[in-house]
Write a protein that holds these residues in place. Structure first.
Motif, PDB file in Angstrom:
ATOM      1  N   ALA A 315      55.983  17.638  82.276  1.00 52.11           N
ATOM      2  CA  ALA A 315      54.748  17.021  81.796  1.00 52.11           C
ATOM      3  C   ALA A 315      53.652  18.064  81.583  1.00 52.11           C
ATOM      4  N   VAL A 316      53.514  18.989  82.515  1.00 50.65           N
ATOM      5  CA  VAL A 316      52.492  20.040  82.380  1.00 50.65           C
ATOM      6  C   VAL A 316      52.805  20.922  81.171  1.00 50.65           C
ATOM      7  N   GLU A 317      54.071  21.228  80.971  1.00 52.63           N
ATOM      8  CA  GLU A 317      54.472  22.051  79.832  1.00 52.63           C
ATOM      9  C   GLU A 317      54.175  21.347  78.508  1.00 52.63           C
ATOM     10  N   PHE A 318      54.389  20.038  78.469  1.00 58.01           N
ATOM     11  CA  PHE A 318      54.175  19.263  77.252  1.00 58.01           C
ATOM     12  C   PHE A 318      52.703  18.930  77.017  1.00 58.01           C
ATOM     13  N   ALA A 319      51.910  18.949  78.079  1.00 62.16           N
ATOM     14  CA  ALA A 319      50.536  18.442  78.053  1.00 62.16           C
ATOM     15  C   ALA A 319      49.683  18.971  76.900  1.00 62.16           C
ATOM     16  N   PRO A 320      49.658  20.269  76.593  1.00 57.67           N
ATOM     17  CA  PRO A 320      48.787  20.749  75.511  1.00 57.67           C
ATOM     18  C   PRO A 320      49.069  20.100  74.153  1.00 57.67           C
ATOM     19  N   GLN A 321      50.281  19.613  73.953  1.00 61.99           N
ATOM     20  CA  GLN A 321      50.618  18.978  72.677  1.00 61.99           C
ATOM     21  C   GLN A 321      49.947  17.623  72.511  1.00 61.99           C
ATOM     22  N   THR A 322      49.454  17.045  73.604  1.00 57.21           N
ATOM     23  CA  THR A 322      48.842  15.716  73.519  1.00 57.21           C
ATOM     24  C   THR A 322      47.437  15.755  72.945  1.00 57.21           C
ATOM     25  N   ARG A 323      46.782  16.907  72.996  1.00 60.13           N
ATOM     26  CA  ARG A 323      45.422  17.044  72.464  1.00 60.13           C
ATOM     27  C   ARG A 323      45.322  18.348  71.666  1.00 60.13           C
ATOM     28  N   PRO A 324      45.942  18.403  70.489  1.00 60.19           N
ATOM     29  CA  PRO A 324      45.894  19.643  69.696  1.00 60.19           C
ATOM     30  C   PRO A 324      44.454  20.050  69.403  1.00 60.19           C
ATOM     31  N   GLY A 325      44.173  21.322  69.596  1.00 58.40           N
ATOM     32  CA  GLY A 325      42.827  21.822  69.341  1.00 58.40           C
ATOM     33  C   GLY A 325      41.917  21.815  70.549  1.00 58.40           C
ATOM     34  N   ARG A 326      42.309  21.113  71.608  1.00 63.49           N
ATOM     35  CA  ARG A 326      41.497  21.111  72.830  1.00 63.49           C
ATOM     36  C   ARG A 326      41.894  22.295  73.702  1.00 63.49           C
ATOM     37  N   PHE A 327      40.896  22.988  74.233  1.00 63.06           N
ATOM     38  CA  PHE A 327      41.143  24.189  75.029  1.00 63.06           C
ATOM     39  C   PHE A 327      40.797  23.901  76.481  1.00 63.06           C
TER      40      PHE A 327
END
Length: 353
Positions: A315-327
């Motif tokens: 889930a942590v590995e996939f997490a950035p894909q849930t909000r593209p562009g958010r840093f």
């Protein structure tokens, strides 16, 4: 010297008190939201029935609409049911799902929306966002802020304590979210709205440092105020940034990867926030987060939430894909699968010691 100011979108009235529901008709009339009493009221099929029996005699001009679930289809159906009837306002009476459905439907039809919360499960009660299930999982939709916010503490107490615990996790996660926002400002130049950040962080800290518990009226008021203030902070910033960081990306990942097993939103973001604080190197803050989460009966490990360590790492590995562009801290560190696994093992060891 000119005096500069800005208008802050917020409810015209916020009533957080015991017995607040008993004067709902009077409140709406006094605030000129509905002097005629011509209201559409969205309720759940469960607890909503009992509340309808209690309130219907005082609201003879209201039409009641049962809502089945927190889906985009339910919201569109409600909008279709109420359009053309010239209601003064749409009242969402229930938990987060009913309120989100009502917010979306009111925006679609163009009528004011009154949020009457029967539990304190998350910060969407007063936010300009409706979170609804759709064919692709779950989506967030921009909507106007409710024109009024009513929270009856007597009704909140009747809800399962798990709802209040979820609200605790969501509220304290603000601290991690604002830390992510400020990290993005330093590293990417993203603009931070100082007022929104201050409001969201203060709301989170008020819950984090309060000594009370879920059975304490004083604590419930502080939690309710924190959730309302967080919603207003999102309205001020124009998006969910003050209350949505890496911890929420982790929660969205759980929702998408494990849709039939996901825990409550507050449980997921609470754990995500504690882990995010650990990733920042702030072990003392992570320790405080886990201490408070434990005191309120919330999980601090994936295994306590019904997931394996490997599922949490995924889930942590996939997490950035849930909000593209958010840093957030997750995008900044850009950890590999093995690095996340090792970090979670270190986190688990640290909080157990």
């Amino acid at each position: 010297m000119p005096v500069l100011s800005r208008l802050i979108p917020s409810p015209v009235v916020v009533d957080i008190s015991r017995g607040a529901l008993d004067d709902l008709a009077g409140l709406l009339a006094d605030q000129r939201i509905s002097s005629s009493g011509k209201l559409a009221i969205a309720v759940s099929g469960g607890s909503g029935r009992a509340l309808k029996e209690r309130l219907a005699p005082a609201l003879p001009g209201a039409d009641w609409f049962p809502v089945a679930g927190g889906t985009i289809d339910a919201a569109v159906k409600l909008a279709d049911d109420i359009k053309g009837n010239h209601y003064d306002a749409l009242v969402g009476l229930g938990g987060g799902k009913i309120i989100d459905v009502a917010k979306y439907a009111a925006a679609r039809v163009g009528v004011p929306m009154v949020a009457v919360a029967t539990n304190l499960s998350h910060d969407g009660l007063c936010s300009p966002v409706a979170t609804l299930d759709n064919d692709n999982g779950r989506g967030s939709y921009g909507v106007p802020t409710p024109i009024a916010m009513v929270i009856d503490l007597d009704v909140v107490r009747e809800a399962p304590a798990t709802f209040i615990r979820s609200g605790v996790g969501d509220a304290i996660s603000n601290i991690s979210c604002v830390a992510d926002w400020e990290l993005s400002h330093r590293l990417t130049g993203e603009k931070v709205d100082g007022l929104a950040a201050a409001m969201a962080r203060t709301a989170g800290e008020s819950v984090l440092h309060h000594p009370g518990g879920v059975g304490d009226d004083e604590f419930l008021v502080v939690l309710a105020e924190a959730l309302v203030l967080t919603g207003i902070a999102m309205s001020i910033s124009g998006d969910s940034r003050p209350a949505s960081g890496g911890c929420h990306e982790i929660s969205h990942a759980f929702d998408l990867l494990y849709p039939t097993r996901r825990a409550s939103h507050g449980e997921q973001v609470g754990l995500g926030a504690a882990f995010a604080m650990f990733l920042r190197g702030s072990h003392a803050d992570a320790g405080l987060f886990t201490e408070v989460l434990r005191r309120h009966g919330l999980p601090v490990l994936a295994e306590e939430m019904g997931f394996t360590a490997d599922e949490f790492v995924r889930a942590v590995e996939f997490a950035p894909q849930t909000r593209p562009g958010r840093f957030t801290i997750l995008e900044h560190l850009d950890l590999t699968h093995d690095q996340i696994r090792d970090a979670y093992a270190d986190y688990a060891k640290t909080i157990r010691s």
